[in-house]
Design an enzyme around this catalytic site. Structure first.
Site, mmCIF file in Angstrom:
data_model
loop_
_atom_site.group_PDB
_atom_site.id
_atom_site.type_symbol
_atom_site.label_atom_id
_atom_site.label_comp_id
_atom_site.label_asym_id
_atom_site.label_seq_id
_atom_site.Cartn_x
_atom_site.Cartn_y
_atom_site.Cartn_z
ATOM 1 N N TRP A 216 -5.471 27.855 34.784
ATOM 2 C CA TRP A 216 -5.605 26.478 35.247
ATOM 3 C C TRP A 216 -6.755 25.762 34.534
ATOM 4 C CZ3 TRP A 216 -3.939 30.545 38.033
ATOM 5 C CH2 TRP A 216 -2.782 30.386 38.796
ATOM 6 N N CYS B 93 2.141 27.594 38.970
ATOM 7 C CA CYS B 93 2.982 27.930 40.118
ATOM 8 C C CYS B 93 4.475 27.845 39.833
ATOM 9 C CB CYS B 93 2.608 27.067 41.315
ATOM 10 S SG CYS B 93 2.997 25.301 41.149
ATOM 11 N N HIS C 190 2.987 22.323 45.166
ATOM 12 C CA HIS C 190 2.958 23.760 44.925
ATOM 13 C C HIS C 190 4.388 24.277 45.011
ATOM 14 C CE1 HIS C 190 1.678 27.788 44.540
ATOM 15 N NE2 HIS C 190 1.821 28.142 45.797
ATOM 16 N N ASP D 102 5.507 34.058 47.722
ATOM 17 C CA ASP D 102 4.762 33.309 46.708
ATOM 18 C C ASP D 102 4.090 34.289 45.756
ATOM 19 O OD1 ASP D 102 3.331 31.497 45.240
ATOM 20 O OD2 ASP D 102 2.422 30.478 46.940
ATOM 21 N N TYR E 101 -3.661 19.876 39.739
ATOM 22 C CA TYR E 101 -2.598 19.800 40.739
ATOM 23 C C TYR E 101 -2.818 20.785 41.884
ATOM 24 C CZ TYR E 101 -0.059 24.126 39.710
ATOM 25 O OH TYR E 101 0.311 25.437 39.590
#
Length: 767
Positions: free
Chosen positions: A318, A354, A413, A436, A599
């Site tokens: 990220w 993600c 997400h 997830d 984000y």
């Protein structure tokens, strides 16, 4: 230390934190079962020659896995007389003729054979034996002589894992029976023609999934030694959503046929993907005996998709710097990532965020037979302290205290839903489960999340496993504002009840439309059921007294935007609406600040602050225009082009605190793809891809990535620099190789502009 795992990246640089780490190569050696075979002892061979009648094998059902023969070396014997030798040789010849042996085995595994069609695996590439548990499959054998039911015996052995055991379900002994029964490993001869026989083999719906080796053992009732035949082809066993007894059974044919959302090619049937999924199973720490439990398999795969802890498939990044890998926004398919991971013997692939983690998870779960879909949650909370609330801390002057604000709200997400029964939970919690693979918080010491029951999430039953509290907070936590007191304590000053969990979406069944599934995750916002769920969940969090104090709410602040919101390259315009619900006048000053945001909800930095004085008459509503000029944000944006507007103030007459946080993304243009010519297998066609630069400045080093499974292989097209507001047109020529509905996917990658995608639906006809 035994059981200790090596991490690819430090935990401080995971999920909500920028940062990346180089991949680490891991060597893995898998020893195939059956490479060494024990031969029959010489003493027994000699004894059978001397007295064949004493060596008759009795009919039994002993566990051949646990049977061990201890054999002493044969004692020296005198040289036999010539006459006796002639007799013994004759007996040996007769005994050899009596032996039953397998000459060849045909698994009927081609895509056009009965097995692949009946087991819904004909879309997988290649001619491997791919079947689903809980239903019969067929195999054919050629023997050295006709099979006699009265005198011959035959059974099959299936083995999976490094140490196959009958007690663990990893060594399966399949007997020959007259009648097949459900939920058992059994085989029956259904056809016999000379030396050839055809078997119908049944498997239970709880069978271990994975890669099996096959051995056929034959012998006779007259005491002749057993023969074994090892098949040179393996059998792949998958979960079975078509089987009612399987935990992943999905009673909806259209749902089972679903193949995915967005402009992402899941490619679960593509060449090399099944092999990669088998490799991931082997590389995980999950013992083969646990691969019959769908909950266990999903939980392990959730950890294996990310590279943390176990050198899994994908490294998260990220930071905005992807120079030593591929930018997360540049991927458009799971196929390339899984193939790369497999071919490198388990070196994590760089990089993902993600939606990439979710895309791979969908592919792997579907490939193994578990119904799965990708899910997008807008305004997705990240609760870091298990409070079941999203906490915002302010100082005495109503300014955010950055070092305390570890909770965040991601602009969006993406995770997954998978379908299964939950025998480990109270009745009523089967069906869709949230899982997830994006590394955010650890679960039992490992970066993974789920499966968490939708029903448990919706009702606030966060005490039900797995990781229900975290998912609940993502979709239905309240945003609580705390102000620092002079004594250094904090007082709760405001509660925003509709801050997170907006427009939870997946791909609609049978179309590319968005399906809103918010109602599956939570009751309608503001309803009595929803409030009960929130307060129920909070009681099991780290701040169980959060809802003990009522707050005044006669002044409200909200932010509105027109249409789809501000567009990249133009001034960002929003409206701030302030309402006075009381019969008395109200005065306040709104402190406004806007910050650039990843984000994930991590703020890069504030780019503007201002104060807005507000005076309201009784029951009055006022609207204020808020504008952020392009020049103020053009050089500040990061991936996803997200911004956060924070408003806070105190009502003079009542000391009520009003607060609002709104995140929005500057929308980027789409790639327009127009098919040209007829789409016919073997005939060349074309597609025109058009893009217009929305920015008033040049885009540097623009690259297009184009892919279409069944249309053409993925490849890059280097475009170069594109001037401000300029239009680029690219024409692709290709020859379709597979008929049916196909998707041509394209994305644009450059440093100044990301998240530019396009997709065209193309129906290819047979030639």
């Amino acid at each position: 230390m035994p059981g200790e795992r090596l991490a690819v990246r430090g935990t401080s640089e995971v999920g909500r934190f920028p940062g990346a780490a180089p991949p680490t190569r891991v060597e893995l050696t898998i020893h195939k079962d059956g490479e060494k075979k024990l031969e029959e002892g010489g003493c027994r061979r000699w004894f059978k020659k001397m007295c064949p009648c004493c060596c008759k094998r009795q009919s039994n059902t002993h566990d051949v896995t646990d049977k061990v023969e201890f054999v002493k070396p044969p004692a020296p014997t005198p040289t036999p007389e010539p006459a006796k030798l002639t007799v013994e040789n004759g007996e040996a010849k007769e005994m050899e003729e009596m032996k039953l042996s397998v000459c060849s085995v045909d698994l009927l595994s081609s895509k056009t054979d009965q097995n692949r069609k009946e087991h819904h695996t004909e879309l997988f590439q290649g001619d491997d034996m791919i079947i689903r548990r809980g239903q019969t499959f067929q195999i054919e054998m050629e023997l050295n002589r006709p099979f006699s039911a009265d005198n011959d015996k035959l059974h099959l052995d299936l083995k999976t894992g490094p140490l196959p055991l009958v007690s663990k379900g990893t060594h399966v002994i399949i007997p020959l029976v007259d009648h097949l029964e459900d939920e058992r490993w059994e085989a029956k001869i259904v056809e016999q023609n000379g030396n050839k026989i055809k078997l119908s083999v049944n498997s239970p719906a709880s069978a271990v999934i994975g890669l099996y080796g096959l051995t056929v053992t034959t012998n006779t009732l007259k005491g002749v030694a057993a023969n074994t035949y090892n098949s040179d082809k393996n059998i792949v066993m998958l979960f079975n959503p078509w089987c009612e007894e399987d935990a992943v059974f999905l009673d909806d044919e259209e749902e089972r046929k679903e193949s995915g959302p967005r402009t992402w090619n899941f490619g679960q049937f593509h060449e090399g993907v099944l092999e990669a999924c088998m490799f991931i199973l082997e590389k995980s720490d999950m013992p083969p005996s646990g691969r019959g439990d769908a909950v266990n398999v999903v939980r392990v795969l959730s950890a294996m998709i990310n590279a943390q802890d176990d050198f899994g498939v994908l490294v998260g990044n990220w930071s905005g710097d992807y120079s030593d890998g591929v930018s997360p926004s540049a991927w458009s398919s799971s196929v390339e990532i899984l193939r790369k991971y497999h071919s490198s013997n388990g070196t994590p692939v760089s990089y993902g965020q993600c939606w990439v983690f979710s895309g791979i998870t969908t592919t792997v779960l579907r490939c193994l037979g578990i119904p799965a879909r990708s899910v997008t949650n807008f305004q997705s909370a990240h609760d870091t302290d298990v409070s079941l609330t999203t906490d915002v801390y302010l100082d005495e002057d109503m300014e955010p205290i950055d070092y305390l604000n570890s909770d965040s709200v991601w602009n969006f997400h993406v995770w997954n839903d998978c379908w299964m029964a939950r025998q480990d939970l109270p009745p009523g919690h089967g069906g869709w489960q949230a899982v997830d693979s994006t590394p955010q918080e650890t679960s039992q010491g490992t970066f993974r999340c789920g499966p968490a029951s939708h029903n448990a999430i919706r009702s606030g039953q966060v005490y039900l496993k797995h990781d229900t509290p975290f998912v609940f907070a993502e979709v239905n936590s309240d945003k609580i504002f705390w102000q620092r007191n002079p004594d250094a304590g904090f007082t709760q000053i405001h509660c925003e009840k509709k801050a997170v969990g907006h427009h939870i979406s997946t791909k609609a069944v049978g179309s590319d439309e968005r399906a809103d599934i918010t109602h599956l995750y939570k009751y309608q916002e503001g309803s009595e059921e929803e409030r009960i769920a929130v307060e129920t969940a909070s009681r099991f969090g780290s701040k169980p007294d959060t809802y003990s104090t009522a707050l005044a709410e006669d002044v409200l602040v909200e932010v509105k935007m027109e249409g789809e919101g501000p567009r990249m390259g133009a001034d960002a315009k929003l409206s701030i609406v302030v309402k006075n619900l009381s019969s008395q006048p109200r005065h306040t000053t709104l402190h406004s600040q806007v910050a650039v945001m990843y984000y994930t909800g991590v703020l890069k930095g504030t780019i503007r602050k201002e104060q807005i004085p507000v005076e309201l008459l009784p029951n009055e509503e006022k609207t204020f225009d808020w504008v952020l000029p392009y020049q103020q944000y053009q050089n500040q944006l990061v991936d996803q082009a997200a911004l956060m507007l924070t408003l806070s103030g105190r009502v003079s007459e009542t000391q009520q605190v009003v607060a609002n946080q709104t995140t929005f993304r500057l929308r980027t243009p789409d790639l327009n793809i127009t098919p040209l010519g007829d789409a016919i297998v073997g005939k060349e066609m074309a597609a025109k891809i058009t893009f217009t630069n929305p920015l008033p400045r040049m885009l540097k080093g623009v690259v297009f990535r184009v892919e279409g499974l069944g249309l053409q292989k993925g490849h890059e097209v280097i475009v170069g620099d594109v001037g401000g507001h300029s239009t680029v047109t690219l024409t692709e020529h290709f020859v379709p190789t597979q008929h049916g509905p196909r998707k041509l996917v394209a994305c644009l990658d450059c440093k100044q502009l990301t998240q530019v995608h396009g997709v065209a639906d193309i129906v290819v006809l047979e030639n």
